[in-house]
Write a protein that holds these residues in place. Structure first.
Motif, mmCIF file in Angstrom:
data_model
loop_
_atom_site.group_PDB
_atom_site.id
_atom_site.type_symbol
_atom_site.label_atom_id
_atom_site.label_comp_id
_atom_site.label_asym_id
_atom_site.label_seq_id
_atom_site.Cartn_x
_atom_site.Cartn_y
_atom_site.Cartn_z
ATOM 1 N N ALA A 34 31.246 36.354 -31.516
ATOM 2 C CA ALA A 34 32.476 35.557 -31.501
ATOM 3 C C ALA A 34 33.592 36.310 -30.803
ATOM 4 O O ALA A 34 34.372 35.722 -30.043
ATOM 5 C CB ALA A 34 32.874 35.209 -32.926
ATOM 6 N N ASP B 9 36.903 31.177 -32.110
ATOM 7 C CA ASP B 9 36.544 32.132 -33.143
ATOM 8 C C ASP B 9 37.182 31.695 -34.469
ATOM 9 O O ASP B 9 38.399 31.644 -34.594
ATOM 10 C CB ASP B 9 37.070 33.497 -32.710
ATOM 11 N N ASN C 291 31.517 30.450 -34.266
ATOM 12 C CA ASN C 291 32.114 29.839 -33.089
ATOM 13 C C ASN C 291 32.294 28.349 -33.378
ATOM 14 O O ASN C 291 31.333 27.648 -33.704
ATOM 15 C CB ASN C 291 31.163 30.044 -31.902
#
Lengths: 947, 121
Positions: A687, B24, B112
């Protein structure tokens, strides 16, 4: 009588529950017969005075469950229950599958309640509700075979759309009438003459739209032939005998307040006769037996509408007789169609024939009914046609046109009636169609069931008997007309009789020459399933408009679907972007932009400069948390921003808030770091690396939205801040709180006083919310198989993860910190009234000390070191004390909820009051909640297996 | 001073919204935290009269504000009480948010936001 209306619906529920119990299958028929008898019993009473009953429902809206039963209503009620009995009897045999039968009977009974509700309603709003219910049950009945047949589904939707749209118009019209008459009660409206009211045209047009759509008048008729996708008993009942007559009922019902004007007469007679003739013509072009009957129903409804339109109530009597006659013969013919289809597997007029030999019972019924339809003396249909022609003779509207129209239409109906008889029963059977046999064979054919001829036979008997027993139903007509009116089979004047017989002859001729003037449209696949009535191309105007509308809705839906990317970020971007634009537009409209020019800047003092520095720190820290990829460092820089805000609070000066802000910031940072530790490191790194992978457009879009929101919020904040009262005398509420803090609460801290007493209920709820959030975390993160697992005593086995930073020094620090923290927490609790800090900060400080232990020692050893930390128990005790403290004084001395109780001064500058108890409760709850969160998120769980 | 507070509120709000729009999910959670902070700052800014001392009153019953708080103009206690409640509630929702984030991460094996496509029709 309300009870009578509700009975079928109640039976529907019973049938639904009991299911297929075969004993109950005749119960609907029995119930209908009972209802018929009951309504018949009311007739003598209603002949002179209408029966009314009222039960209030929503009095404020003018809604009531009211019954208004005069002759007209009872005539319909008798029709509904009488034909209903026949249909229910017929359906028992018609449906082979018990599940289908039950489903049909349930719908039938539900519809019956709704229909009785329409005709017996004593309030126009309840009438509307029942009206819509009939549309909905009709929808289900048309789509009865919808599982297998897509045509049935689209026909059902079409019927619902058209009648539903008409229903909306009707609601508008009825609302206008109610507003004009000052009451929604039917009897009040009937007693009011609305013909001269300024809204008359609007309300009449709206009401007629409702009636025309329901009763399938041209150009709204196109849904009715499609509705023949319903099973034959449903077609016979809803789409011939009862529901489609609701429109006719409505115009007859509203004749006193609305009728007898030029608009009324021209609209009803015009549309009615056009429908009459058009329906009769198209009926003759049908090859489907049911389609033919459907169009003759359209035609008959047209004739009834025309009668209701005639001035001076000339046509009312004819309409009433017509309703009875049509109900009897048309329902019987539909049922015979069902029997024919049941036995032969087809409804195609070109393939049927010679059935008088194989189905003698059905033939007898069809013969009587079709002759009644054609108007052969002395049947009921003849009587109806006579009065119909008589009403149009010679020239009620000052023109011969109506009479001519009535004559032409009658001849066309006669032709259609003879066609049915000839094609289905009389002519010799056509040569077997090889193609047809190939597909269907004979296994699809049933033996003619006697019951399928017996049930419609009852109706056929009515067609014969009613003209012979005039005195029997004379009171009914009298009650409906409100006056005594002579009934006769043969009219007084010879002209209508001659016209009637001439129509018979012309109709016969038309039938014989049918091949010349009414060639049927060839049907593509005339099988049993596909035998839907063909719509002639020229009637497609309204239907085409409907189809175009539906297609358009679909297309708009496709566009809307394209916007659904499924990505939450895009939805959020759209929502926030729209919000931002709205705020900007509003700000500009409210002139907030102008504020920018008149800002008041005072010379900043030293405190102000420090504050500005802290604010800059805040913005920088926040910006850093955005730009930095690494989660841990981003969290820390965000924490810096939070501490800076704490500093701003401190300088405000708002010491209590600053304290809480700094504590919560610490807690939040610790929590986020523990939480990060629970997440799979690979996942986080992925991420982190994808953070700026978005496209250039996407990034600028996000920046754009953020800037617009920043500007919008900034403008709103600016306008609020600049317009707030700045002097003490402009803000009495703040001054009041300051002046009453000590006299009422006996504490010196005004903020604490507000939190614990002035707005004590807020605080009570706040700690409840806090505890709930902690519980939420517990349930989200604990083992789903065993939610109690995290709350149990520690496991003995130690994992390296748990003891990573434990060494003698850290243990010592954490132990000292705990002792120190508990002392501070204690003083915060005791001296909250005179110093910054209160129960909340006490709870958070103690909780933080335990959190530190979780960080240092890990889950298992913390549990071992502090066996007394039982988060759920703390929360429970805390909330219990808070609630008890809030209520108990009310029980002791009758004081209000949460009202502060003074217990007097104590040594060491202390002051005891119930506030102190409340603070203790807050401290316990918050401590419990904080430790619960920390305990849950630092629990190692089974991430090794789950991740 | 109030105007500066308002401007900073706007800036923080914009930054928070920008964080909300990240992929994120941890950044999204931080975005919420930024929004909470911004709102608390705003609440502080709308407090009446720019006080110079903390809102602590003298014991006793007074008619006038000057007697109850003799050292100078106090800051507005009402907004401070509101901020206190707001801080606590926002912390509770933050904790819940992080808990959900954790569950999502475990179930989808990703944090995500674009991988959470259950809404896709």
């Amino acid at each position: 009588m309300l009870l009578l209306i509700g009975l079928p619906a109640a039976l529907a529920v019973v049938l639904l529950l009991v299911g297929r119990a075969s004993l109950l299958r005749y119960s609907p028929a029995v119930l209908c017969a009972v209802l018929f008898a009951a309504f018949a019993g009311y007739v003598p009473i209603a002949e002179t005075t209408p029966i009314s009953e009222t039960v209030p429902w929503v009095p404020a809206l003018g809604l009531e469950l009211a019954v208004y039963a005069d002759g007209l209503a009872l005539l319909f009620a008798l029709l509904v229950s009488g034909v209903g009995a026949v249909i229910a009897l017929y359906a028992v045999t018609y449906f082979d599958d018990p599940a289908e039968r039950t489903r049909f009977l349930v719908l039938l009974m539900a519809f019956m309640s709704a229909m009785l509700g329409v005709v017996l309603a004593g309030n126009v709003l309840t009438l509307f509700c029942a009206w819509e219910l009939t549309s909905i049950t009709s929808f289900f009945l048309i789509g009865f075979k919808g599982k297998k047949d897509p045509d049935a589904r689209s026909s059902a939707l079409r019927a619902l759309t058209v009648t539903g749209a008409g229903g909306l118009a009707l609601l508008g019209g009825l609302s206008l009438m109610g507003a004009a008459a000052g009451s929604f009660t039917l009897s009040d409206i009937l007693a009011t003459d609305l013909q001269a009211h300024p809204w008359y045209v609007a309300m009449t047009v709206l009401v007629l739209l409702g009636a025309f759509t329901k009763s399938a008048q041209v150009p709204f008729h196109f849904w009715l032939p499609g509705a023949m996708a319903a099973p034959s008993p449903a077609s016979a009942y809803l789409h011939a005998a009862t529901m489609v007559k609701a429109g006719v009922y409505l115009v007859l019902r509203l004749y006193p307040p609305l009728g007898n004007t030029d608009l009324w007469a021209y609209a009803l007679v015009g549309f009615g006769l056009v429908t009459f003739i058009w329906g009769g013509y198209v009926a003759n072009r049908q090859r489907d037996m049911k389609g033919l009957l459907a169009y003759t129903t359209v035609s008959a409804l047209g004739s009834l509408m025309a009668l209701a339109g005639l001035p001076d109530s000339l046509g009312i009597k004819a309409a009433l007789i017509g309703i009875l006659a049509h109900g009897a013969y048309k329902a019987a013919l539909f049922l015979i169609t069902g029997a024919v289809e049941h036995a032969t597997g087809t409804r195609d007029l070109d393939r049927l024939g010679g059935l008088r030999h194989t189905m003698p019972g059905a033939f007898a019924v069809a013969l009587v009914s079709a002759l009644s339809m054609a108007g052969v003396p002395p049947l009921l249909g003849f009587m109806a046609k006579d009065v119909f022609l008589e009403a149009h003779f010679p020239d009620p509207l000052g023109s011969l046109l109506p009479f001519l129209g009535a004559f032409v239409g009658s001849a066309l109906v006669v032709a259609a009636a003879f066609t049915v008889l000839w094609q289905v029963f009389l002519r010799p059977a056509p040569a077997p169609d090889a193609h047809h046999d190939e597909h269907h064979g004979h296994d699809d054919h049933h033996h003619a069931a006697p019951m399928l001829a017996f049930a419609p036979g009852v109706l056929a008997v009515m067609s014969v008997l009613l003209p012979l027993a005039l005195p029997l139903w004379q009171p009914l007509i009298n009650g409906a007309l409100g006056k005594v009116s002579e009934l006769y089979v043969f009219p007084e004047h010879p002209e209508p009789l001659i016209a009637s017989l001439a129509a018979l002859a012309v109709g016969w001729g038309l039938m014989r020459t049918r091949g010349v003037w009414a060639t049927a449209k060839p049907q593509a696949t005339p099988s049993r399933r596909r035998a839907k009535p063909a719509l002639p191309p020229r009637t497609l105007t309204a239907a085409g408009a409907y189809d175009a509308l539906i297609a358009g809705v679909d297309r708009v839906g496709d566009v809307a679907l394209k916007l659904q990317s499924g990505r939450i970020r895009y939805y959020l971007a759209i929502i926030l972007g729209t919000l931002a634009l709205l705020i900007v537009v509003l700000s500009v409209q409210l002139g907030n932009i102008a504020l920018l020019t008149q800002l008041r800047f005072s010379t900043p003092g030293v405190t102000d400069i420090v504050k500005i520095g802290l604010l800059v720190l805040m913005v920088t820290g926040t910006l850093a948390s955005i730009l930095i990829r690494n989660h841990l460092i981003a969290v820390l820089s965000l924490g810096m921003a939070g501490y800076a805000l704490g500093g701003v609070f401190l300088l405000e000066p708002a010491p209590d808030v600053a304290l809480v802000q700094i504590l919560v910031e610490t807690l939040g940072t610790v929590m986020l770091m523990l939480m990060l530790g629970r997440l799979d490191i690979k996942m986080r790194i992925r991420a982190q690396s994808q953070l700026w992978d978005s496209s250039r457009v996407g990034r600028w879009r996000d920046i754009g939205i953020s800037v617009v929101i920043a500007v919008a919020v900034g403008l709103v904040a600016l306008s609020v801040v600049e317009q707030r009262p700045t002097r003490a005398e402009d803000n009495p509420i703040a001054v009041w709180h300051l002046l009453n803090t000590y006299p009422m609460i006996k504490v010196q801290d005004a903020v604490g006083a507000i939190v614990t007493d002035f707005r004590g209920t807020d605080t009570l709820l706040e700690i409840a919310v806090f505890a709930t959030a902690a519980l939420g975390v517990l349930f989200l993160l604990s083992n789903p198989k065993n939610p109690n697992e995290t709350m149990q005593m520690p496991r003995v086995k130690l994992t390296p993860h748990d003891s990573s930073i434990e060494n003698p020094l850290t243990t010592l620090v954490s132990r000292l910190a705990l002792v120190f923290a508990l002392l501070v927490a204690f003083s915060h609790w005791l001296y909250g009234g005179v110093q910054p800090g209160d129960g909340f900060t006490a709870g958070v400080i103690a909780g933080l000390a335990i959190s530190l232990s979780y960080v240092v020692r890990g889950f298992d050893r913390t549990r071992k070191f502090f066996p007394w930390v039982k988060p759920r128990r703390f929360v429970l005790v805390g909330l219990a004390i808070a609630l008890t403290n809030a209520v108990i004084y009310g029980l002791i001395n009758g004081s209000a909820f949460l009202r502060v109780q003074d217990f007097g001064d104590a040594p060491a500058g202390l002051h005891f009051s119930s506030t102190l108890v409340f603070e203790l409760a807050i401290a316990l709850t918050v401590f419990g909640a904080v430790t619960m969160i920390m305990d849950t998120i630092s629990h190692p769980g089974d991430e090794s297996t789950e991740g | 001073m109030g105007a500066i507070f308002a401007v900073v509120t706007g800036i923080l709000f914009g930054l928070g919204v920008f964080q909300l729009l990240r992929r994120d999910l941890i950044k999204v959670a931080m975005g919420f935290f930024i929004l909470f902070t911004a709102i608390n700052l705003f609440l502080l800014a709308v407090g009446t009269f720019d006080g110079r001392v903390a809102p602590y009153v003298q014991p006793g019953t007074f008619e006038r504000l000057e007697d109850a708080v003799p050292n100078g103009i106090p800051s507005d206690p009402l907004v401070q009480a509101l901020i206190l409640t707001a801080i606590v509630i926002s912390f509770g929702s933050y904790a819940l948010l992080l808990g959900m984030l954790n569950v999502v991460g475990k179930r989808k094996n990703s944090i995500n936001a674009d991988d959470l496509d259950d809404l896709k029709g």
